[in-house]
Design a protein around this motif. Structure first.
Motif, PDB file in Angstrom:
ATOM      1  N   GLU A  94       9.066  -3.432  -3.478  1.00 48.88           N
ATOM      2  CA  GLU A  94       8.837  -3.437  -1.816  1.00 48.88           C
ATOM      3  C   GLU A  94       9.342  -2.130  -1.232  1.00 48.88           C
ATOM      4  N   ARG A  95       8.263  -1.602  -0.446  1.00 45.21           N
ATOM      5  CA  ARG A  95       8.250  -0.263   0.136  1.00 45.21           C
ATOM      6  C   ARG A  95       9.474  -0.200   1.029  1.00 45.21           C
ATOM      7  N   ASP A  96      10.186   0.834   1.004  1.00 46.57           N
ATOM      8  CA  ASP A  96      11.255   1.357   2.036  1.00 46.57           C
ATOM      9  C   ASP A  96      11.048   2.745   2.523  1.00 46.57           C
ATOM     10  N   VAL A 190       7.260   4.036  -2.167  1.00 50.74           N
ATOM     11  CA  VAL A 190       6.781   2.706  -3.143  1.00 50.74           C
ATOM     12  C   VAL A 190       7.310   3.364  -4.633  1.00 50.74           C
ATOM     13  N   HIS A 211       6.052  -6.895  -5.832  1.00 50.86           N
ATOM     14  CA  HIS A 211       6.111  -7.268  -4.242  1.00 50.86           C
ATOM     15  C   HIS A 211       4.755  -7.299  -3.807  1.00 50.86           C
ATOM     16  N   LYS A 212       4.097  -8.426  -3.621  1.00 52.31           N
ATOM     17  CA  LYS A 212       2.754  -8.720  -3.335  1.00 52.31           C
ATOM     18  C   LYS A 212       2.269  -7.838  -2.219  1.00 52.31           C
ATOM     19  N   GLU A 213       2.936  -7.990  -1.039  1.00 48.90           N
ATOM     20  CA  GLU A 213       2.597  -7.287  -0.031  1.00 48.90           C
ATOM     21  C   GLU A 213       2.332  -5.993   0.003  1.00 48.90           C
ATOM     22  N   THR A 214       3.389  -5.308  -0.610  1.00 42.70           N
ATOM     23  CA  THR A 214       3.456  -3.720  -0.916  1.00 42.70           C
ATOM     24  C   THR A 214       2.256  -3.446  -1.741  1.00 42.70           C
ATOM     25  N   GLN A 215       1.955  -4.069  -2.858  1.00 44.84           N
ATOM     26  CA  GLN A 215       0.894  -4.084  -3.513  1.00 44.84           C
ATOM     27  C   GLN A 215      -0.467  -3.969  -2.906  1.00 44.84           C
TER      28      GLN A 215
END
Length: 302
Positions: A94-96, A190, A211-215
């Motif tokens: 997941e992106r941060d 990422v 993490h699908k949404e980040t992908q």
């Protein structure tokens, strides 16, 4: 035992340990394998002059293809959009903290932004800064976060730019400033995990920590980058945000001197049948971006 390849800088090791922890939480045995990268060996030349695509990933790619490691952990913004044969990005965390931030030396706290002498080797950061402050002087700076902070206090410049993710991950107590005009590099913030395409078992394991949404967001950003750049380093920014099946996207291409910029802002419902990144890049190319990329390529060669 899953052998995790990583660069040996403090930030890279932090990223690899994050991946290791997630895999261990699922019951897998792991070991870390530090690999010195070409980008870490040469800290004197700016990245764009090294003549290497994937300067921070090449050595890990080789180790992966030679079966010395099972997976390689990267900052995704360092990974070329065209990968070596039999290597893929199999998962992302997941992106941060995707933003760029400005960090000043203590003696420059009271200067206006337009007065600052900036240390950065990034074409993107230079160009986006020059759009706002065209008379800025720049210095090249390379190395990990700690090295660049040391150079900042010792060098003949006022401030430098960092990815906020690096500062936060290293738990550094720094004063920093957000810059609204500084659009992030595609896939900044990422952590990505690469594996061999023919290693089906490892690829399936990695899907468990993806993490699908980040992908989805970074695929749009990287398709935008790949379509625009055509193998050339250029001042390109892109950020996609996912919110309840809506994507909010900002993209930007700039001339090296920041005098000309092409911006794109989109909001849309996501579906996996359309290559949005490519579509947005083509819109920029058709609106003057193609000519701009030709000029950028010739200027970098010279």
């Amino acid at each position: 035992m899953i052998k995790i390849g990583t660069r040996n800088s403090p930030l890279a090791m932090w990223q690899a340990k994050e991946v290791e922890q997630k895999l261990q939480n699922l019951g897998y045995e792991t070991s870390l394998v530090p690999v010195l990268s070409s980008g870490d060996k040469n800290l004197n030349q700016p990245l764009y002059s090294l003549g290497i695509t994937g300067v921070f990933t090449k050595d890990l790619d080789i180790a992966l293809l030679n079966n010395e490691i099972d997976i390689a952990v990267h900052s995704l913004k360092d990974v070329p959009t065209l990968l070596p044969q039999n290597i893929e990005i199999s998962a992302v965390l997941e992106r941060d903290f995707p933003q760029d931030v400005l960090v000043r030396k203590s003696s420059s706290k009271n200067k206006n932004l337009a007065e600052l002498k900036i240390a950065t080797s990034s074409l993107r950061r230079r160009a986006f800064w020059l759009e706002q402050f065209p008379n800025t002087e720049f210095s090249d700076i390379r190395g990990n976060v700690q090295t660049r902070l040391k150079k900042l206090e010792e060098g003949d410049f006022d401030a430098t730019l960092f990815s906020l993710a690096g500062i936060k991950r290293m738990e550094m107590k720094l004063d920093f400033e957000f810059l609204e005009f500084m659009i992030s590099a595609p896939s900044q913030g990422v952590v990505a995990i690469a594996s061999r395409i023919n290693d089906v078992e490892t690829r399936e394991i990695l899907q468990q920590i993806n993490h699908k949404e980040t992908q989805i967001c970074v695929e749009i950003e990287r398709n935008f980058l790949r379509t625009l750049e055509g193998g050339c380093t250029a001042p390109i920014g892109a950020i996609a945000k996912f919110d309840d099946n809506r994507i909010y996207f900002k993209g930007k291409l700039s001339s090296l001197d920041g005098a000309k910029t092409l911006n794109l802002v989109e909001e849309f419902n996501y579906n996996n049948s359309e290559n949005f990144g490519e579509k947005f890049a083509k819109a920029i190319l058709e609106n003057g971006g193609q000519e701009m990329m030709k000029i950028i390529k010739s200027e970098i060669k010279n």
